[in-house]
Design a protein around this motif. Structure first.
Motif, PDB file in Angstrom:
ATOM      1  N   CYS A  39       1.103  -1.092   0.328  1.00 40.45           N
ATOM      2  CA  CYS A  39       0.319  -0.072   0.639  1.00 40.45           C
ATOM      3  C   CYS A  39       0.518   1.744   0.284  1.00 40.45           C
ATOM      4  CB  CYS A  39      -1.026   0.318   1.181  1.00 40.45           C
ATOM      5  SG  CYS A  39      -1.918  -1.209   0.923  1.00 40.45           S
ATOM      6  N   PRO A  40       0.531   2.223  -0.302  1.00 36.64           N
ATOM      7  CA  PRO A  40       0.942   3.376  -0.718  1.00 36.64           C
ATOM      8  C   PRO A  40       0.881   4.426   0.886  1.00 36.64           C
ATOM      9  CG  PRO A  40      -1.588   4.556  -1.422  1.00 36.64           C
ATOM     10  CD  PRO A  40      -0.790   2.435  -1.254  1.00 36.64           C
ATOM     11  N   ASP A  41       1.390   4.770   1.061  1.00 38.15           N
ATOM     12  CA  ASP A  41       2.072   5.637   2.828  1.00 38.15           C
ATOM     13  C   ASP A  41       0.452   5.906   3.152  1.00 38.15           C
ATOM     14  OD1 ASP A  41       4.072   5.035   3.113  1.00 38.15           O
ATOM     15  OD2 ASP A  41       4.956   7.140   2.500  1.00 38.15           O
ATOM     16  N   VAL A  42      -0.827   5.217   3.347  1.00 37.74           N
ATOM     17  CA  VAL A  42      -1.914   5.531   4.162  1.00 37.74           C
ATOM     18  C   VAL A  42      -2.031   5.988   5.789  1.00 37.74           C
ATOM     19  CG1 VAL A  42      -4.346   5.051   4.455  1.00 37.74           C
ATOM     20  CG2 VAL A  42      -3.054   3.944   2.262  1.00 37.74           C
ATOM     21  N   PRO A  43      -2.435   7.437   5.937  1.00 37.23           N
ATOM     22  CA  PRO A  43      -2.256   7.118   7.435  1.00 37.23           C
ATOM     23  C   PRO A  43      -2.964   6.754   8.390  1.00 37.23           C
ATOM     24  CG  PRO A  43      -3.934   8.910   5.483  1.00 37.23           C
ATOM     25  CD  PRO A  43      -3.117   7.755   4.951  1.00 37.23           C
ATOM     26  N   LEU A  44      -2.981   6.528   8.862  1.00 38.98           N
ATOM     27  CA  LEU A  44      -3.360   5.838  10.792  1.00 38.98           C
ATOM     28  C   LEU A  44      -4.472   6.456  11.904  1.00 38.98           C
ATOM     29  CD1 LEU A  44      -4.064   3.135  11.176  1.00 38.98           C
ATOM     30  CD2 LEU A  44      -1.956   2.935  12.037  1.00 38.98           C
ATOM     31  N   THR A  45      -4.943   7.133  11.759  1.00 41.91           N
ATOM     32  CA  THR A  45      -5.926   7.614  13.180  1.00 41.91           C
ATOM     33  C   THR A  45      -5.542   6.662  13.742  1.00 41.91           C
ATOM     34  OG1 THR A  45      -6.123   9.255  10.991  1.00 41.91           O
ATOM     35  CG2 THR A  45      -6.559   9.312  12.899  1.00 41.91           C
ATOM     36  N   VAL A  46      -5.494   6.665  15.210  1.00 44.16           N
ATOM     37  CA  VAL A  46      -6.488   5.916  15.900  1.00 44.16           C
ATOM     38  C   VAL A  46      -6.729   7.501  17.099  1.00 44.16           C
ATOM     39  CG1 VAL A  46      -5.756   4.828  18.544  1.00 44.16           C
ATOM     40  CG2 VAL A  46      -4.184   4.248  15.695  1.00 44.16           C
ATOM     41  N   THR A  47      -8.348   6.688  17.657  1.00 44.03           N
ATOM     42  CA  THR A  47      -9.044   7.497  18.396  1.00 44.03           C
ATOM     43  C   THR A  47      -8.770   7.037  19.864  1.00 44.03           C
ATOM     44  OG1 THR A  47     -10.840   8.425  16.541  1.00 44.03           O
ATOM     45  CG2 THR A  47     -11.229   8.610  18.818  1.00 44.03           C
ATOM     46  N   PRO A  48      -8.507   7.210  20.327  1.00 41.08           N
ATOM     47  CA  PRO A  48      -8.513   6.687  22.166  1.00 41.08           C
ATOM     48  C   PRO A  48     -10.159   6.346  22.703  1.00 41.08           C
ATOM     49  CG  PRO A  48      -6.655   8.973  22.161  1.00 41.08           C
ATOM     50  CD  PRO A  48      -7.973   8.780  20.866  1.00 41.08           C
ATOM     51  N   ALA A  49     -10.072   5.446  23.063  1.00 43.68           N
ATOM     52  CA  ALA A  49     -11.068   5.223  23.675  1.00 43.68           C
ATOM     53  C   ALA A  49     -11.363   5.750  25.425  1.00 43.68           C
ATOM     54  CB  ALA A  49     -11.125   2.645  24.081  1.00 43.68           C
TER      55      ALA A  49
END
Length: 50
Positions: A39-49
């Motif tokens: 995959c190309p650079d796909v941003p990973l965004t994690v929303t804290p629980a």
């Protein structure tokens, strides 16, 4: 897994697992890594629980 959205689907999946501190087994990790390596650079965004 949706073919046209494979990279986004997996980054969303990984973000969800990270958000809820879910564990990965070695087979799942290998499968995810195999796909994301292509995959190309796909941003990973994690929303804290909460």
């Amino acid at each position: 897994m949706p073919s046209g959205y494979r990279c986004q689907y997996l980054t969303d999946w990984v973000a969800t697992e990270m958000r809820w501190a879910l564990s990965l087994d070695t087979d799942e990790k290998a499968a995810i890594t195999d796909v994301l390596d292509n995959c190309p650079d796909v941003p990973l965004t994690v929303t804290p629980a909460r």
